[in-house]
Design a protein around this motif. Structure first.
Motif, PDB file in Angstrom:
ATOM      1  N   GLU A 176       0.820  -1.217   0.000  1.00 24.34           N
ATOM      2  CA  GLU A 176       0.000   0.000   0.000  1.00 24.34           C
ATOM      3  C   GLU A 176       0.852   1.265   0.000  1.00 24.34           C
ATOM      4  O   GLU A 176       0.385   2.326  -0.421  1.00 24.34           O
ATOM      5  N   ASN A 177       2.105   1.188   0.442  1.00 22.90           N
ATOM      6  CA  ASN A 177       2.972   2.359   0.396  1.00 22.90           C
ATOM      7  C   ASN A 177       3.261   2.776  -1.037  1.00 22.90           C
ATOM      8  O   ASN A 177       3.335   3.968  -1.356  1.00 22.90           O
ATOM      9  N   ALA A 180       0.298   4.517  -2.310  1.00 27.59           N
ATOM     10  CA  ALA A 180       0.247   5.877  -1.776  1.00 27.59           C
ATOM     11  C   ALA A 180       1.126   6.814  -2.593  1.00 27.59           C
ATOM     12  O   ALA A 180       0.787   7.980  -2.808  1.00 27.59           O
ATOM     13  N   ARG A 198       0.469  12.244   4.756  1.00 28.80           N
ATOM     14  CA  ARG A 198       0.524  10.792   4.614  1.00 28.80           C
ATOM     15  C   ARG A 198       0.741  10.169   5.981  1.00 28.80           C
ATOM     16  O   ARG A 198       1.520  10.674   6.792  1.00 28.80           O
ATOM     17  N   GLU A 199       0.023   9.080   6.236  1.00 27.34           N
ATOM     18  CA  GLU A 199       0.136   8.363   7.513  1.00 27.34           C
ATOM     19  C   GLU A 199      -0.117   9.308   8.693  1.00 27.34           C
ATOM     20  O   GLU A 199       0.699   9.411   9.612  1.00 27.34           O
ATOM     21  N   ASP A 208      -4.085   6.729   5.660  1.00 25.27           N
ATOM     22  CA  ASP A 208      -3.082   6.693   4.590  1.00 25.27           C
ATOM     23  C   ASP A 208      -2.827   8.075   3.989  1.00 25.27           C
ATOM     24  O   ASP A 208      -1.685   8.508   3.875  1.00 25.27           O
ATOM     25  N   GLU A 225      -8.205   5.869   2.203  1.00 22.39           N
ATOM     26  CA  GLU A 225      -7.650   4.606   2.706  1.00 22.39           C
ATOM     27  C   GLU A 225      -7.327   3.718   1.506  1.00 22.39           C
ATOM     28  O   GLU A 225      -8.144   3.553   0.592  1.00 22.39           O
ATOM     29  N   LEU A 226      -6.134   3.153   1.499  1.00 21.57           N
ATOM     30  CA  LEU A 226      -5.640   2.376   0.376  1.00 21.57           C
ATOM     31  C   LEU A 226      -5.589   0.898   0.727  1.00 21.57           C
ATOM     32  O   LEU A 226      -5.163   0.528   1.827  1.00 21.57           O
ATOM     33  N   LYS A 227      -6.009   0.078  -0.210  1.00 23.82           N
ATOM     34  CA  LYS A 227      -5.951  -1.375  -0.017  1.00 23.82           C
ATOM     35  C   LYS A 227      -5.316  -2.022  -1.243  1.00 23.82           C
ATOM     36  O   LYS A 227      -5.386  -1.510  -2.356  1.00 23.82           O
ATOM     37  N   TYR A 244     -10.833   7.300  11.959  1.00 22.32           N
ATOM     38  CA  TYR A 244      -9.778   8.172  11.425  1.00 22.32           C
ATOM     39  C   TYR A 244     -10.207   9.638  11.371  1.00 22.32           C
ATOM     40  O   TYR A 244      -9.364  10.535  11.307  1.00 22.32           O
TER      41      TYR A 244
END
Length: 278
Positions: A176-177, A180, A198-199, A208, A225-227, A244
């Motif tokens: 996922e990074n 991003a 980020r984060e 994310d 949010e990343l998956k 979040y």
């Protein structure tokens, strides 16, 4: 003049956790009444452009990742303290730290582009065929932001797919990074109207990507949010389940939840939205 804009343009040099501004640029902005790049390019940097274009030791790829907002690990110990001996990409990146084109964290041993003024100079330096796909992504980023705010899931997924395919030699997906990094590059122009994090810690974890509207921007905040190899629904549920939205404690208004998933088997992106208000 706006302190927030001054910070965005000229801040984020750090030494031992202390935030430092570019004093010459701040003074020039205040005297002229205009936020702009007052950077004076050096002959040394012009010479370094040759190394960037040739992608010495993966240097060009690292520069692209930093333009996308990443912090890059570098080894400063190999630098020879001169302006002509460059044996590794780390040597060149270390010199860019010395020249002020990058800032450096001694604890994490990472370097990054500090502010809007310097980002503009990096963009000026990558005008050319070698960086055409990066420039295309940046030029299309306004349209992507508009489609996201319009919650056009199909078109957003298509545009993210194109940015990934065009830059897959630099940003190869494995987690996922990496996803991003693609999103940060794809939404590059959003930095003009949003503070992008980020984060960012909030609730029970780290969101994310978070887009907080700057003063005068009346569009909603966004939490992304990343998956990877999951679903967009799972991404949206994680935003809500882990609360979040608490990372926006000083914000009041509409918030757009954005779930993005990349399916490794089909090599397709998918997107899903949900709007709430706080």
């Amino acid at each position: 003049m706006s302190f927030e804009q001054t910070k965005d343009w000229y801040d984020d040099y750090t030494v031992n956790g202390i935030s430092i501004y570019n004093p010459r640029s701040v003074t020039s902005a205040m005297m002229n009444g205009i936020f702009d790049s007052y950077w004076t390019q050096t002959e040394t940097y012009e010479a370094l452009k040759m190394y960037i274009v040739r992608n010495e030791n993966g240097l060009r790829d690292k520069i692209i990742r930093m333009i996308a907002g990443e912090h890059i690990s570098i080894n400063t110990k190999t630098f020879q303290n001169d302006m002509c001996t460059f044996e590794t990409a780390d040597d060149i990146l270390t010199l860019l730290v010395h020249l002020g084109y990058l800032t450096y964290d001694f604890d994490t041993k990472t370097a990054w582009i500090p502010n809007k003024e310097v980002r503009q100079e990096f963009l000026n330096s990558i005008q050319g065929q070698e960086f055409q796909t990066v420039n295309n992504a940046i030029h299309r980023s306004d349209k992507l932001l508009q489609l996201t705010l319009a919650q056009n899931a199909e078109k957003v997924a298509e545009m993210l797919q194109k940015v990934h395919c065009d830059n897959c030699s630099v940003i190869q997906y494995n987690d996922e990074n990496s996803l991003a990094c693609v999103l940060s590059l794809a939404y590059y122009s959003a930095q003009d109207s949003y503070a992008v994090y980020r984060e960012l810690q909030g609730g029970e974890g780290f969101a994310d990507l978070v887009f907080v509207p700057r003063t005068g921007n009346h569009n909603p905040a966004m939490i992304v949010e990343l998956k990877w190899n999951q679903t967009t629904g799972i991404a949206l549920e994680q935003i809500k389940d882990r609360n979040y939205i608490r990372c926006l404690k000083d914000y009041h208004g509409k918030v757009l939840f954005v779930g993005v998933n990349y399916d490794k088997k089909s090599k397709k992106h998918a997107c899903q939205f949900e709007m709430v208000e706080i």
